[in-house]
Design a protein around this motif. Structure first.
Motif, short mmCIF file in Angstrom:
data_model
loop_
_atom_site.label_atom_id
_atom_site.label_comp_id
_atom_site.label_asym_id
_atom_site.label_seq_id
_atom_site.Cartn_x
_atom_site.Cartn_y
_atom_site.Cartn_z
N PHE A 64 1.54 -1.02 0.02
CA PHE A 64 -0.04 0.25 -0.12
C PHE A 64 1.05 1.36 -0.14
O PHE A 64 0.93 1.83 1.19
CB PHE A 64 -1.08 -0.22 1.20
CG PHE A 64 -1.78 -1.19 1.42
CD1 PHE A 64 -3.38 -1.42 0.31
CD2 PHE A 64 -0.82 -2.08 2.29
CE1 PHE A 64 -3.86 -2.20 0.58
CE2 PHE A 64 -2.62 -2.79 2.35
CZ PHE A 64 -2.99 -3.67 1.39
N PRO A 65 1.58 1.74 -0.87
CA PRO A 65 1.97 2.74 -0.86
C PRO A 65 1.85 4.10 -1.22
O PRO A 65 0.21 4.21 -1.49
CB PRO A 65 2.32 2.83 -3.11
CG PRO A 65 2.23 2.05 -2.84
CD PRO A 65 0.76 1.12 -2.89
N ASP A 66 2.59 5.70 -0.89
CA ASP A 66 1.50 6.70 -0.71
C ASP A 66 1.92 7.49 -2.24
O ASP A 66 2.02 6.65 -2.80
CB ASP A 66 2.95 7.07 0.37
CG ASP A 66 3.29 6.97 1.50
OD1 ASP A 66 2.50 6.85 2.17
OD2 ASP A 66 3.96 7.31 1.89
N ARG A 67 0.45 7.70 -2.11
CA ARG A 67 -0.11 8.61 -2.64
C ARG A 67 1.58 9.54 -3.28
O ARG A 67 1.72 10.17 -2.60
CB ARG A 67 -1.19 8.77 -2.84
CG ARG A 67 -1.55 9.59 -3.83
CD ARG A 67 -3.59 10.44 -3.17
NE ARG A 67 -2.87 11.51 -3.26
CZ ARG A 67 -4.11 12.23 -2.91
NH1 ARG A 67 -4.30 12.23 -2.26
NH2 ARG A 67 -3.48 13.54 -2.64
N PRO A 68 1.78 9.03 -4.16
CA PRO A 68 2.45 10.77 -5.03
C PRO A 68 1.28 11.94 -4.93
O PRO A 68 0.72 11.98 -5.19
CB PRO A 68 3.32 10.37 -6.38
CG PRO A 68 2.26 9.55 -7.04
CD PRO A 68 1.44 8.44 -5.87
N ILE A 69 2.43 12.63 -4.73
CA ILE A 69 2.46 14.45 -4.51
C ILE A 69 2.59 14.55 -6.02
O ILE A 69 3.87 14.45 -7.13
CB ILE A 69 3.52 14.77 -4.47
CG1 ILE A 69 3.28 15.05 -3.00
CG2 ILE A 69 3.26 16.28 -4.50
CD1 ILE A 69 4.05 15.54 -1.44
N SER A 71 0.87 17.46 -7.68
CA SER A 71 0.37 19.37 -7.88
C SER A 71 0.74 20.05 -6.39
O SER A 71 0.93 19.12 -5.66
CB SER A 71 -0.65 19.03 -8.39
OG SER A 71 -1.72 19.01 -7.24
N ILE A 72 0.50 21.36 -6.29
CA ILE A 72 0.95 21.37 -5.31
C ILE A 72 -0.85 21.68 -4.41
O ILE A 72 -0.62 21.82 -3.35
CB ILE A 72 1.21 23.69 -5.39
CG1 ILE A 72 0.75 24.33 -4.37
CG2 ILE A 72 -0.30 23.33 -6.41
CD1 ILE A 72 2.48 24.48 -3.78
N ASP A 73 -1.67 21.77 -5.02
CA ASP A 73 -2.22 21.27 -3.79
C ASP A 73 -2.38 20.11 -3.42
O ASP A 73 -2.87 19.70 -2.21
CB ASP A 73 -4.33 20.19 -5.26
CG ASP A 73 -4.57 22.51 -5.93
OD1 ASP A 73 -4.00 23.18 -5.41
OD2 ASP A 73 -4.89 21.72 -7.77
N ASP A 74 -1.79 18.64 -3.84
CA ASP A 74 -1.70 17.54 -2.91
C ASP A 74 -0.94 18.13 -2.30
O ASP A 74 -0.75 17.69 -0.33
CB ASP A 74 -0.59 16.80 -3.90
CG ASP A 74 -1.40 16.41 -4.79
OD1 ASP A 74 -3.19 15.68 -4.74
OD2 ASP A 74 -0.71 15.04 -5.36
N VAL A 75 -0.36 19.17 -1.77
CA VAL A 75 0.84 19.53 -0.56
C VAL A 75 0.21 20.43 0.64
O VAL A 75 0.14 20.52 1.57
CB VAL A 75 2.19 20.35 -1.55
CG1 VAL A 75 3.10 21.04 -0.02
CG2 VAL A 75 3.10 19.61 -2.25
N LEU A 76 -0.93 21.07 -0.57
CA LEU A 76 -1.44 22.14 0.25
C LEU A 76 -2.74 21.29 1.35
O LEU A 76 -3.39 21.74 1.59
CB LEU A 76 -2.41 23.01 -0.80
CG LEU A 76 -1.04 23.71 -1.43
CD1 LEU A 76 -1.81 25.07 -1.97
CD2 LEU A 76 -0.10 24.96 0.55
N GLU A 77 -2.81 20.00 0.96
CA GLU A 77 -4.36 19.99 0.98
C GLU A 77 -3.87 19.81 2.80
O GLU A 77 -3.10 18.95 3.40
CB GLU A 77 -4.46 18.33 0.77
CG GLU A 77 -5.26 17.50 1.05
CD GLU A 77 -5.08 16.18 -0.21
OE1 GLU A 77 -4.85 14.69 0.69
OE2 GLU A 77 -5.64 16.50 -0.81
N ALA A 78 -5.08 19.77 2.82
CA ALA A 78 -5.07 19.89 5.06
C ALA A 78 -4.71 18.59 5.12
O ALA A 78 -3.60 19.11 6.47
CB ALA A 78 -6.70 20.13 5.79
N ALA A 79 -5.62 17.59 5.54
CA ALA A 79 -4.92 16.25 6.09
C ALA A 79 -5.82 14.99 4.96
O ALA A 79 -6.60 15.22 4.44
CB ALA A 79 -5.19 15.75 7.48
#
Length: 87
Positions: A64-69, A71-79
């Motif tokens: 179950f790998p981590d979801r890759p980043i 876009s910038i929205d992925d970085v800014l996503e709250a939690a």
């Protein structure tokens, strides 16, 4: 699950281990290992123990790998989500 059991058995034999030897290394009973190898039935904990005993822990890490980043929205996503909405 049966395919996983077949591959685990193949890995055991490639390492020239007996069922008793692998069961001992993995910290599981001989009956548990036999059941897994013949039917594929086992708890996830047991499968992880067998994988580590066979030196296949890297394969467990890829389940179950981590979801890759992407876009910038992925970085800014709250939690990250803690619950799903669909049934």
């Amino acid at each position: 699950m049966r395919g996983v059991a077949v591959r685990a058995r193949r890995a055991r034999l490639e390492q020239n281990l007996t069922q008793n030897g692998l069961a001992s290394r993995a910290g599981v009973s001989m009956g548990t290992l036999k059941l897994f190898e013949t039917s594929g039935k086992s708890s996830f904990e047991t499968i992880v123990k067998i994988a580590f005993a066979l030196g296949a822990e890297a394969e467990i890490e890829t389940l179950f790998p981590d979801r890759p980043i992407t876009s910038i929205d992925d970085v800014l996503e709250a939690a990250p989500r803690k619950r799903g909405r669909r049934k």
